[in-house]
Design a protein around this motif. Structure first.
Motif, PDB file in Angstrom:
ATOM      1  N   ALA A   1       0.817  -1.211   0.000  1.00  0.00           N
ATOM      2  CA  ALA A   1       0.000   0.000   0.000  1.00  0.00           C
ATOM      3  C   ALA A   1       0.856   1.269   0.000  1.00  0.00           C
ATOM      4  N   ASP A   2       1.952   1.269   0.736  1.00  0.00           N
ATOM      5  CA  ASP A   2       2.808   2.452   0.808  1.00  0.00           C
ATOM      6  C   ASP A   2       4.248   2.129   0.415  1.00  0.00           C
ATOM      7  N   PHE A   3       4.417   1.117  -0.443  1.00  0.00           N
ATOM      8  CA  PHE A   3       5.743   0.619  -0.782  1.00  0.00           C
ATOM      9  C   PHE A   3       5.716   0.165  -2.240  1.00  0.00           C
ATOM     10  N   PRO A   4       6.522   0.764  -3.126  1.00  0.00           N
ATOM     11  CA  PRO A   4       6.429   0.438  -4.551  1.00  0.00           C
ATOM     12  C   PRO A   4       6.999  -0.929  -4.942  1.00  0.00           C
ATOM     13  N   GLY A   5       7.783  -1.554  -4.075  1.00  0.00           N
ATOM     14  CA  GLY A   5       8.429  -2.819  -4.407  1.00  0.00           C
ATOM     15  C   GLY A   5       9.750  -2.582  -5.126  1.00  0.00           C
ATOM     16  N   TYR A   6      10.690  -3.502  -4.931  1.00  0.00           N
ATOM     17  CA  TYR A   6      12.019  -3.347  -5.516  1.00  0.00           C
ATOM     18  C   TYR A   6      12.596  -4.712  -5.857  1.00  0.00           C
ATOM     19  N   ASP A   7      13.506  -4.719  -6.839  1.00  0.00           N
ATOM     20  CA  ASP A   7      14.210  -5.937  -7.249  1.00  0.00           C
ATOM     21  C   ASP A   7      15.715  -5.722  -7.136  1.00  0.00           C
ATOM     22  N   ASN A   8      16.438  -6.830  -7.018  1.00  0.00           N
ATOM     23  CA  ASN A   8      17.894  -6.832  -6.894  1.00  0.00           C
ATOM     24  C   ASN A   8      18.349  -5.936  -5.735  1.00  0.00           C
ATOM     25  N   ILE A   9      17.745  -6.167  -4.561  1.00  0.00           N
ATOM     26  CA  ILE A   9      18.063  -5.331  -3.406  1.00  0.00           C
ATOM     27  C   ILE A   9      19.349  -5.797  -2.730  1.00  0.00           C
ATOM     28  N   HIS A  10      20.044  -4.821  -2.159  1.00  0.00           N
ATOM     29  CA  HIS A  10      21.306  -5.026  -1.451  1.00  0.00           C
ATOM     30  C   HIS A  10      21.319  -4.152  -0.212  1.00  0.00           C
ATOM     31  N   VAL A  11      22.223  -4.462   0.715  1.00  0.00           N
ATOM     32  CA  VAL A  11      22.366  -3.679   1.942  1.00  0.00           C
ATOM     33  C   VAL A  11      23.845  -3.461   2.225  1.00  0.00           C
ATOM     34  N   ALA A  12      24.159  -2.274   2.776  1.00  0.00           N
ATOM     35  CA  ALA A  12      25.541  -1.930   3.119  1.00  0.00           C
ATOM     36  C   ALA A  12      25.524  -0.903   4.241  1.00  0.00           C
ATOM     37  N   VAL A  13      26.674  -0.698   4.849  1.00  0.00           N
ATOM     38  CA  VAL A  13      26.831   0.358   5.842  1.00  0.00           C
ATOM     39  C   VAL A  13      27.195   1.641   5.102  1.00  0.00           C
ATOM     40  N   GLN A  14      26.535   2.737   5.477  1.00  0.00           N
ATOM     41  CA  GLN A  14      26.753   4.030   4.827  1.00  0.00           C
ATOM     42  C   GLN A  14      27.760   4.868   5.599  1.00  0.00           C
ATOM     43  N   ARG A  15      28.719   5.439   4.882  1.00  0.00           N
ATOM     44  CA  ARG A  15      29.722   6.332   5.489  1.00  0.00           C
ATOM     45  C   ARG A  15      29.063   7.642   5.903  1.00  0.00           C
ATOM     46  N   ARG A  16      29.508   8.177   7.029  1.00  0.00           N
ATOM     47  CA  ARG A  16      28.988   9.459   7.533  1.00  0.00           C
ATOM     48  C   ARG A  16      29.216  10.563   6.501  1.00  0.00           C
ATOM     49  N   GLY A  17      28.158  11.295   6.183  1.00  0.00           N
ATOM     50  CA  GLY A  17      28.254  12.428   5.281  1.00  0.00           C
ATOM     51  C   GLY A  17      28.349  12.078   3.808  1.00  0.00           C
ATOM     52  N   SER A  18      28.322  10.772   3.474  1.00  0.00           N
ATOM     53  CA  SER A  18      28.459  10.338   2.083  1.00  0.00           C
ATOM     54  C   SER A  18      27.502   9.192   1.782  1.00  0.00           C
ATOM     55  N   PRO A  19      26.233   9.498   1.504  1.00  0.00           N
ATOM     56  CA  PRO A  19      25.251   8.431   1.278  1.00  0.00           C
ATOM     57  C   PRO A  19      25.634   7.449   0.178  1.00  0.00           C
ATOM     58  N   GLY A  20      26.457   7.877  -0.776  1.00  0.00           N
ATOM     59  CA  GLY A  20      26.861   6.985  -1.856  1.00  0.00           C
ATOM     60  C   GLY A  20      28.098   6.162  -1.548  1.00  0.00           C
ATOM     61  N   ASP A  21      28.742   6.396  -0.416  1.00  0.00           N
ATOM     62  CA  ASP A  21      29.955   5.676  -0.036  1.00  0.00           C
ATOM     63  C   ASP A  21      29.550   4.540   0.899  1.00  0.00           C
ATOM     64  N   LEU A  22      29.556   3.334   0.363  1.00  0.00           N
ATOM     65  CA  LEU A  22      29.021   2.175   1.074  1.00  0.00           C
ATOM     66  C   LEU A  22      30.104   1.158   1.394  1.00  0.00           C
ATOM     67  N   LEU A  23      29.995   0.553   2.559  1.00  0.00           N
ATOM     68  CA  LEU A  23      30.941  -0.472   2.995  1.00  0.00           C
ATOM     69  C   LEU A  23      30.312  -1.846   2.822  1.00  0.00           C
ATOM     70  N   ASP A  24      30.978  -2.711   2.085  1.00  0.00           N
ATOM     71  CA  ASP A  24      30.626  -4.131   1.968  1.00  0.00           C
ATOM     72  C   ASP A  24      29.160  -4.369   1.616  1.00  0.00           C
ATOM     73  N   LEU A  25      28.830  -4.121   0.370  1.00  0.00           N
ATOM     74  CA  LEU A  25      27.492  -4.354  -0.152  1.00  0.00           C
ATOM     75  C   LEU A  25      27.185  -5.852  -0.158  1.00  0.00           C
ATOM     76  N   HIS A  26      26.031  -6.218   0.416  1.00  0.00           N
ATOM     77  CA  HIS A  26      25.595  -7.615   0.459  1.00  0.00           C
ATOM     78  C   HIS A  26      24.253  -7.749  -0.248  1.00  0.00           C
ATOM     79  N   PRO A  27      24.056  -8.817  -1.042  1.00  0.00           N
ATOM     80  CA  PRO A  27      22.754  -9.022  -1.679  1.00  0.00           C
ATOM     81  C   PRO A  27      21.681  -9.353  -0.632  1.00  0.00           C
ATOM     82  N   GLY A  28      20.461  -8.937  -0.909  1.00  0.00           N
ATOM     83  CA  GLY A  28      19.351  -9.156   0.014  1.00  0.00           C
ATOM     84  C   GLY A  28      18.996 -10.606   0.231  1.00  0.00           C
ATOM     85  N   ASP A  29      19.469 -11.502  -0.634  1.00  0.00           N
ATOM     86  CA  ASP A  29      19.182 -12.919  -0.452  1.00  0.00           C
ATOM     87  C   ASP A  29      20.366 -13.692   0.132  1.00  0.00           C
TER      88      ASP A  29
END
Length: 149
Positions: free
Chosen positions: A19-47
């Motif tokens: 209802a309030d979520f468009p859905g996404y594919d090929n999702i990943h998760v990482a730790v975000q560097r302070r002050g740099s949303p695009g600077d990510l540490l160790d990207l892991h796939p959602g599966d």
């Protein structure tokens, strides 16, 4: 001090729309560097079966308790946290964030923080799927996260 984040129960590589979520594919998760949303540490796939990050941090005793800082620690004193950023990854490896989880340092009890400072290491353990089956987001505090020295 090392801050080790050990995550289990990742939500999968896609999440359907809601209802309030468009859905996404090929999702990943990482730790975000302070002050740099695009600077990510160790990207892991959602599966992935698990995800793990090790962050080098500095601790400072204060009258209010132990303060923690470092390149991946966000927020002001007394309100520190680490962002886990969720996003999609395109065919060229580009990451587009769609939500974040805030691992709140204030959720660490004083005895655990003191023991971790002495040991030089604190571990945060948590599952990364929310009650709806989507990537965990918002402020994460106990009991959703377990902190140990």
């Amino acid at each position: 001090m090392q801050l080790v984040i050990e995550a289990t129960d990742l939500p999968g590589s896609s999440c359907p729309p809601g209802a309030d979520f468009p859905g996404y594919d090929n999702i990943h998760v990482a730790v975000q560097r302070r002050g740099s949303p695009g600077d990510l540490l160790d990207l892991h796939p959602g599966d992935a079966a698990t995800a793990r990050w090790v962050l080098e941090c500095k601790t400072t005793p204060t009258p209010a308790g132990l303060d923690i800082t470092g390149p991946y620690v966000q927020g002001r004193p007394g309100a520190r946290f680490v962002y886990l950023s969720w996003g999609t990854v395109d065919g060229d490896g580009g990451f587009v964030m769609f939500r974040r989880a805030k691992l709140m340092w204030a959720g660490v009890d004083q005895a655990t923080a003191d023991a971790a400072a002495s040991a030089g290491r604190i571990t945060a353990r948590l599952g990364l799927t929310d009650a709806r089956g989507n990537p965990l987001c918002a402020a994460v505090r106990p009991p959703l996260i377990e902190w140990s020295a």
